[in-house]
Design an enzyme around this catalytic site. Structure first.
Site, PDB file in Angstrom:
ATOM      1  N   PRO A   7     -13.478 -10.883  -8.333  1.00 14.05           N
ATOM      2  CG  PRO A   7     -15.201 -10.552  -9.984  1.00 14.05           C
ATOM      3  CD  PRO A   7     -14.290 -11.176  -9.282  1.00 14.05           C
ATOM      4  N   GLY A   8     -14.701  -7.299  -6.423  1.00 14.50           N
ATOM      5  CA  GLY A   8     -15.741  -6.985  -6.261  1.00 14.50           C
ATOM      6  C   GLY A   8     -15.837  -5.503  -6.307  1.00 14.50           C
ATOM      7  NE  ARG A   9     -11.395  -0.700  -6.807  1.00 14.05           N
ATOM      8  CZ  ARG A   9     -11.136  -0.509  -6.049  1.00 14.05           C
ATOM      9  NH1 ARG A   9     -11.666   0.725  -5.281  1.00 14.05           N
ATOM     10  NH2 ARG A   9     -10.308  -0.952  -5.094  1.00 14.05           N
ATOM     11  NE  ARG A  60     -12.808   3.728  -2.273  1.00 17.75           N
ATOM     12  CZ  ARG A  60     -11.762   3.590  -3.223  1.00 17.75           C
ATOM     13  NH1 ARG A  60     -13.005   4.930  -4.727  1.00 17.75           N
ATOM     14  NH2 ARG A  60     -10.649   3.376  -4.246  1.00 17.75           N
ATOM     15  CE1 TYR A  83      -7.708   2.877   1.342  1.00 15.59           C
ATOM     16  CE2 TYR A  83      -9.181   3.279   0.609  1.00 15.59           C
ATOM     17  CZ  TYR A  83      -9.047   2.221   1.282  1.00 15.59           C
ATOM     18  OH  TYR A  83      -8.934   1.380   1.966  1.00 15.59           O
ATOM     19  CB  CYS A 139     -15.661  17.268  14.691  1.00 19.71           C
ATOM     20  SG  CYS A 139     -16.829  18.340  15.168  1.00 19.71           S
ATOM     21  CD  GLU A 140     -11.375  13.075  12.631  1.00 16.18           C
ATOM     22  OE1 GLU A 140     -10.081  13.618  12.440  1.00 16.18           O
ATOM     23  OE2 GLU A 140     -12.166  12.628  13.925  1.00 16.18           O
TER      24      GLU A 140
HETATM   25  N1  LLP Z   1     -10.143 -10.933  -2.737  1.00 17.82           N
HETATM   26  C1  LLP Z   1      -8.899 -10.740  -1.663  1.00 17.82           C
HETATM   27  C2  LLP Z   1      -8.524 -11.333  -1.301  1.00 17.82           C
HETATM   28  C3  LLP Z   1      -9.396  -9.168  -1.363  1.00 17.82           C
HETATM   29  O1  LLP Z   1      -8.692  -8.716  -0.330  1.00 17.82           O
HETATM   30  C4  LLP Z   1      -9.799  -8.245  -2.196  1.00 17.82           C
HETATM   31  C5  LLP Z   1     -10.081  -6.847  -1.339  1.00 17.82           C
HETATM   32  C6  LLP Z   1     -10.702  -8.165  -3.212  1.00 17.82           C
HETATM   33  C7  LLP Z   1     -10.593  -9.775  -3.413  1.00 17.82           C
HETATM   34  C8  LLP Z   1     -11.281  -7.667  -3.924  1.00 17.82           C
HETATM   35  O2  LLP Z   1     -10.770  -6.787  -4.456  1.00 17.82           O
HETATM   36  P1  LLP Z   1     -11.523  -6.115  -5.501  1.00 17.82           P
HETATM   37  O3  LLP Z   1     -11.653  -6.417  -7.043  1.00 17.82           O
HETATM   38  O4  LLP Z   1     -12.265  -5.361  -4.899  1.00 17.82           O
HETATM   39  O5  LLP Z   1     -10.286  -4.826  -6.142  1.00 17.82           O
HETATM   40  N2  LLP Z   1     -10.163  -0.391   0.082  1.00 17.82           N
HETATM   41  C9  LLP Z   1      -9.987  -0.320  -0.176  1.00 17.82           C
HETATM   42  C10 LLP Z   1      -9.150  -1.356  -1.040  1.00 17.82           C
HETATM   43  C11 LLP Z   1      -9.185  -3.080  -0.462  1.00 17.82           C
HETATM   44  C12 LLP Z   1      -9.592  -4.045  -1.212  1.00 17.82           C
HETATM   45  C13 LLP Z   1      -9.041  -4.863  -0.237  1.00 17.82           C
HETATM   46  N3  LLP Z   1      -8.920  -6.549  -0.600  1.00 17.82           N
HETATM   47  C14 LLP Z   1     -10.318   0.801  -1.623  1.00 17.82           C
HETATM   48  O6  LLP Z   1     -11.759   1.767  -1.149  1.00 17.82           O
HETATM   49  O7  LLP Z   1     -10.622   0.748  -2.959  1.00 17.82           O
END
Ligand code: LLP
Length: 417
Positions: A278-280, A316, A320, A346-347
């Site tokens: 998990p990241g987000r 973001r 997106y 400037c976009e």
């Molecule tokens: N594992 C892998 C292999 C990944 O590619 C990613 C995210 C994660 C874990 C973590 O995902 P999360 O738990 O954070 O959802 N920039 C985009 C999101 C791109 C995510 C890329 N990979 C945004 O701002 O929504």
């Protein structure tokens, strides 16, 4: 301080982060300013760790979501490992003291230099995304007289029903290997002397708001494990990636408890060590971006609130069409206006919010862009030669700078005159 539900809250019209008024932080550190709550990070991490405890999982924080060393250090101390996708992220993790035995490495384009660095560091697992990569890892490992622990990232062709640009588990995406041929990959690994296949991996996309993509994909992964077993191939690790959704506006993400219930039968039956990435979920609502209003510009067709943070600070919304709540740092009870909240770049795509109903600010007033802790600073750039923002970490009634604001000199430091 007691654990409050949301460390960002209003008290008498003033926005707080933990016990610190955001306006005090802004006064001291300027804007644009990323403000993180230590408590929020640790609370969310604890939620994941607690909710998945029955699996004794390895929780690999997805470094791309927020790569600040101080954040990595804090999560590492709490027990987290790391999901990385580059040599740079590995470098950060090592600096932050995350044990290599807790680091897993994904990504479709690992270079031989990156593979060598990762092998030298002794990471836990490469999640391999192509056969040429498998051979590259084997060759580098042979040259170093070692054996690389690998897993295959399989593309289960499951629609995670998220934004097209952040979907990764469909067969037309560049990620992972087609699941139908999984047996071939493990057999190929078996023929190579310098890799040992120990894992099976997936990552479906991000953010995901339904459990069904996970269970559909896990069913497919379990079928692969059954096939492997009939060929006497046994593994150790089941990496199911990240993607757990959070609330930006009114989304109702599933809880970690519901996630645990959904994956339980599959994880149990696999008999493998669970890895999650998990990241987000951990950092998204643990940070905000504070920005100052430079001008309020009214035209016959539209109003614009022009701020000092732009798409170089938070990309973001343009990239997106993502929605972030935008709130006054100090509510004044003014009449509201409808305006696009934009930056100085400037976009035409340089916006943070469109047609927002918001209390009419004056020049110098501050706004908070909420839910900016994930993929905020980590995706920021110097576009339009804008020094990148300062990042502060708040703990109760203390704030520490975890990345100083960049200067003009920083902008040209690596350049040759
Ligand atoms: N594992 C892998 C292999 C990944 O590619 C990613 C995210 C994660 C874990 C973590 O995902 P999360 O738990 O954070 O959802 N920039 C985009 C999101 C791109 C995510 C890329 N990979 C945004 O701002 O929504």
């Amino acid at each position: 301080m007691s654990m409050v539900q949301n460390p960002f809250y209003y008290k008498t019209r003033t926005l707080y982060c933990e016990n610190m008024p955001v306006r005090t932080l802004v006064k001291k550190y300027g804007t644009p300013l990323y403000i993180y709550s230590r408590q929020a990070f640790l609370q969310r991490y604890a939620e994941v760790a607690g909710g998945l405890k029955e699996f004794n999982p390895l929780i690999c924080f997805s470094v791309k979501s927020n790569a600040n060393i101080a954040i990595l250090k804090m999560l590492g101390r709490a027990g987290a490992g790391a999901d990385i996708v580059s040599g740079g992220e590995l470098f950060r993790c090592l600096k932050a003291g995350i044990p290599p035995s807790r680091i897993v490495y994904a990504g479709v384009g690992k270079t031989t230099a990156e593979i060598r660095f990762a092998l030298k560091s002794g990471i836990r697992l490469f999640n391999v995304e192509s056969l040429p990569e498998l051979h590259a890892i084997n060759a580098v490992a042979r040259g170093m007289g070692t054996i690389a622990r690998i897993g295959f990232r399989l593309n289960p062709d499951v629609d995670a029903k998220t934004h097209a640009l952040t979907t990764t588990g469909k067969k037309e995406n560049k990620f992972g290997l087609p699941i139908a041929h999984a047996l071939d990959y493990y057999r190929e690994a078996g023929r190579l002397a310098h890799v040992r296949a120990v894992g099976i991996d997936m990552h479906l996309g991000s953010p995901i708001f339904s459990l069904q993509p996970y269970t559909t994909a896990l069913r497919k992964l379990l079928a692969v494990l059954d096939t492997l077993a009939t060929h006497n191939i046994t593994l150790e690790e089941l990496d199911i990636g990240g993607g757990l959704g959070i609330t930006y506006a009114n989304e109702k993400p599933f809880t970690v408890a519901a996630f645990a219930r959904a994956i339980r039968p599959f994880v149990r039956r696999s008999g493998l060590r669970l890895i999650v990435e998990p990241g987000r979920y951990i950092c998204g609502n643990s940070g905000i971006l504070a920005t100052s209003v430079t001008y309020v510009k009214k035209t016959p067709v539209k109003n614009f609130i022009i701020t000092d943070s732009g798409m170089n600070d938070l990309i973001r919304p343009p990239l997106y069409g993502s929605y972030h709540r935008i709130e006054p740092v100090q509510k004044r009870g003014q009449r509201t206006m409808t305006a696009d909240i934009v930056g100085p770049i400037c976009e035409s795509s340089d916006f943070m919010g469109k047609d927002r109903k918001i209390e009419e600010p004056g020049a110098g007033d501050c706004l908070a862009v909420m839910s900016a802790g994930a993929y905020g600073f980590s995706m920021s750039s110097n576009y339009n030669s804008r020094p990148r923002a300062c990042e502060v970490l708040v703990s109760v009634n203390n704030a520490s700078v975890i990345r100083r604001r960049e200067t003009y000199d920083d902008l040209v430091r690596a350049e040759v005159r």
